[in-house]
Scaffold this active site. Structure first.
Site, PDB file in Angstrom:
ATOM      1  CG  HIS A 114      -1.853   1.035   1.294  1.00  0.00           C
ATOM      2  ND1 HIS A 114      -1.699   2.336   1.731  1.00  0.00           N
ATOM      3  CD2 HIS A 114      -3.284   0.958   1.126  1.00  0.00           C
ATOM      4  CE1 HIS A 114      -2.812   2.870   1.890  1.00  0.00           C
ATOM      5  NE2 HIS A 114      -3.897   2.208   1.390  1.00  0.00           N
ATOM      6  CG  ASP A 191       0.532  -2.619   5.973  1.00  0.00           C
ATOM      7  OD1 ASP A 191      -0.580  -2.720   6.618  1.00  0.00           O
ATOM      8  OD2 ASP A 191       0.487  -1.978   4.872  1.00  0.00           O
ATOM      9  CE  LYS A 217      -7.492  -0.251   6.510  1.00  0.00           C
ATOM     10  NZ  LYS A 217      -8.169   0.308   5.224  1.00  0.00           N
TER      11      LYS A 217
HETATM   12  N1  PMP Z   1      -1.822  -0.853   4.441  1.00  0.00           N
HETATM   13  C1  PMP Z   1      -2.702  -1.527   3.706  1.00  0.00           C
HETATM   14  C2  PMP Z   1      -2.395  -2.993   3.389  1.00  0.00           C
HETATM   15  C3  PMP Z   1      -3.928  -1.200   3.776  1.00  0.00           C
HETATM   16  O1  PMP Z   1      -4.996  -1.747   3.223  1.00  0.00           O
HETATM   17  C4  PMP Z   1      -4.423   0.265   4.281  1.00  0.00           C
HETATM   18  C5  PMP Z   1      -5.820   0.788   4.105  1.00  0.00           C
HETATM   19  N2  PMP Z   1      -6.296   0.593   2.918  1.00  0.00           N
HETATM   20  C6  PMP Z   1      -3.156   0.920   4.837  1.00  0.00           C
HETATM   21  C7  PMP Z   1      -2.167   0.304   4.981  1.00  0.00           C
HETATM   22  C8  PMP Z   1      -3.627   2.424   5.434  1.00  0.00           C
HETATM   23  O2  PMP Z   1      -4.360   2.139   6.346  1.00  0.00           O
HETATM   24  P1  PMP Z   1      -5.186   3.169   7.475  1.00  0.00           P
HETATM   25  O3  PMP Z   1      -5.899   3.815   6.484  1.00  0.00           O
HETATM   26  O4  PMP Z   1      -5.514   2.833   8.697  1.00  0.00           O
HETATM   27  O5  PMP Z   1      -4.027   4.388   7.525  1.00  0.00           O
END
Ligand code: PMP
Length: 402
Positions: A114, A191, A217
């Site tokens: 991400h 992560d 989530k």
């Molecule tokens: N890493 C991954 C794999 C994610 O799916 C996400 C959210 N889509 C994030 C990081 C970022 O998360 P957050 O919105 O809680 O900062």
């Protein structure tokens, strides 16, 4: 005693709007007991934490610290290893900014991260001269520990990978990568944005030094919450992002004695109701049973994958259910992902995500611009998934006849 799907659905007011919510990889709806825990803070003890002596501040502090214990329990950690954050992104940034990474040090990450696990490292590359190496080559976006081993040199300080891909659902071999990192005395940050709450996650089994996760989530907690696990011997190596009130023992005009971690990371007034809600959410998912959640998501995912049988539909990522989380990323030929998402919304109030899902390098690797993405949680019904499959089929067939 586990909670049935019907009980969980009855607890989630948002589902009464009639939405078929298949966008759980972005964020999840909040159950009433979590909302009530936040309301009870506002109604009964709406005070600051870690300051003062009156009964409301004592209660607020107790509940806030109890949340640290509950979060720790979910991932097999100690409360003293849990730093509260506003999301996963902040947790990753604490590691990137807070470690003493210097010019020439090497950080290895993957092509399938991400953006939140790429941009913080790019910043270190620019600002501090840290060397960033990005590995990954598989079509299913599965990571191979050997590629990390090959990329390692004597200056490698940290490896960081996701656990489950938000873009196409791949489950990564984090335990193997953790072992590799330990064998080479390299730090490992996971992560876990798409795994915590969705499947059992145990930081000792993974053998990671740091793990970043959202509250909003898999854990069904409130938006604006997340946390960083930092192993007890590594948490002292991290500088907090913020400094200021609430984290001091003694302050002179030109120096201060600060408290120990994890409270060292709580400068300023934190998101007290949110963190109390997160604590309740941890209890809530543990009451359902995280094994049960994983098992059910797997079944629902298997049914969603049926869309791959339509000749106009391409599904990305591993087809082996042991290597895929509850995320199904796909395209219908002749239609853009946003068109597919709008059609599903119009036709049956089905909410899915479309676009590059904050993982552009992944999609460049797959030579596509993006996908439509459906993602499940425990509360989703088989009938909802059937409806999704039926409508994707209908749209695909209509495209086939054009
Ligand atoms: N890493 C991954 C794999 C994610 O799916 C996400 C959210 N889509 C994030 C990081 C970022 O998360 P957050 O919105 O809680 O900062």
């Amino acid at each position: 005693m586990t909670k049935s799907v019907d009980e969980v659905r009855a607890d989630i007011p948002f589902l009464r709007t009639g939405i078929i919510y298949l966008d759980n990889a972005a964020t999840t709806p909040t159950p009433e007991p979590v909302i009530e825990a936040m309301l009870s803070y506002y109604h009964e003890f709406s005070a600051n934490v870690g300051r003062g002596l009156h009964r409301a501040t004592r209660r607020a502090t107790e509940e806030f610290e109890a949340a640290r214990e509950k979060v720790a329990r979910v991932i097999g950690a100690k409360p003293s290893e849990i730093i509260f954050t506003k999301n996963t992104t902040e947790a990753i940034n604490i590691v990137a900014r807070g470690l003493d990474l210097k010019k020439g040090d090497k950080v290895i990450t993957s092509l399938f991260e991400h953006h939140s696990n790429l941009l913080p490292w790019q910043r270190l590359e620019k600002e501090r001269g840290v060397r960033l190496e990005v590995v990954g080559s598989s079509k299913e976006c599965l990571l191979d520990p050997v590629e990390f081993e090959v990329a390692m040199d004597k200056n490698t300080r940290l490896i960081t990978t996701h656990h489950v891909s938000n873009a196409i659902g791949s489950i990564q071999p984090v335990e193997e990568i953790g072992k590799l990192a330990r064998d080479h005395e390299v730090l490992y940050l996971v992560d876990a944005a798409q795994s915590v709450g969705h499947m059992p996650v145990d930081v000792r089994r993974i053998g990671c030094d740091f793990l970043a996760a959202p509250g909003h989530k898999g854990l069904l907690g409130p938006q604006g919450t997340g946390f960083l696990y930092a192993r007890e011997d590594k948490i002292f190596e991290l500088e907090p992002l913020l400094t200021g009130g609430g984290i001091v023992e003694d302050v002179e005009l030109h120096g201060a004695k600060l408290v120990d971690p994890p409270q060292l990371f709580d400068a300023g007034t934190p998101n007290i109701p949110g963190i109390i809600g997160l604590g309740k959410a941890c209890e809530y998912v543990m009451d359902i049973g995280i094994d049960k959640i994983a098992e059910r998501e797997k079944k629902l995912t298997e049914r969603m994958l049926v869309i791959g049988k339509y000749s106009q539909v391409e599904v990305y990522g591993p087809m082996n259910l042991n290597r895929r989380g509850g995320v199904v990323s796909f395209n219908i030929s002749g239609l853009g992902p946003h068109e597919v998402a709008s059609m599903l919304d119009e036709l049956a109030k089905i909410a899915i995500r479309s676009g590059h899902h904050c993982a552009q390098p992944t999609f460049r690797h797959l030579k596509i611009n993006g996908t439509a993405r459906a993602s499940v949680h425990y509360f989703n019904l088989e009938t909802e998934v059937e409806k999704f499959v039926e409508l994707v089929g209908q749209i695909a067939r209509e495209m086939g006849t054009l």
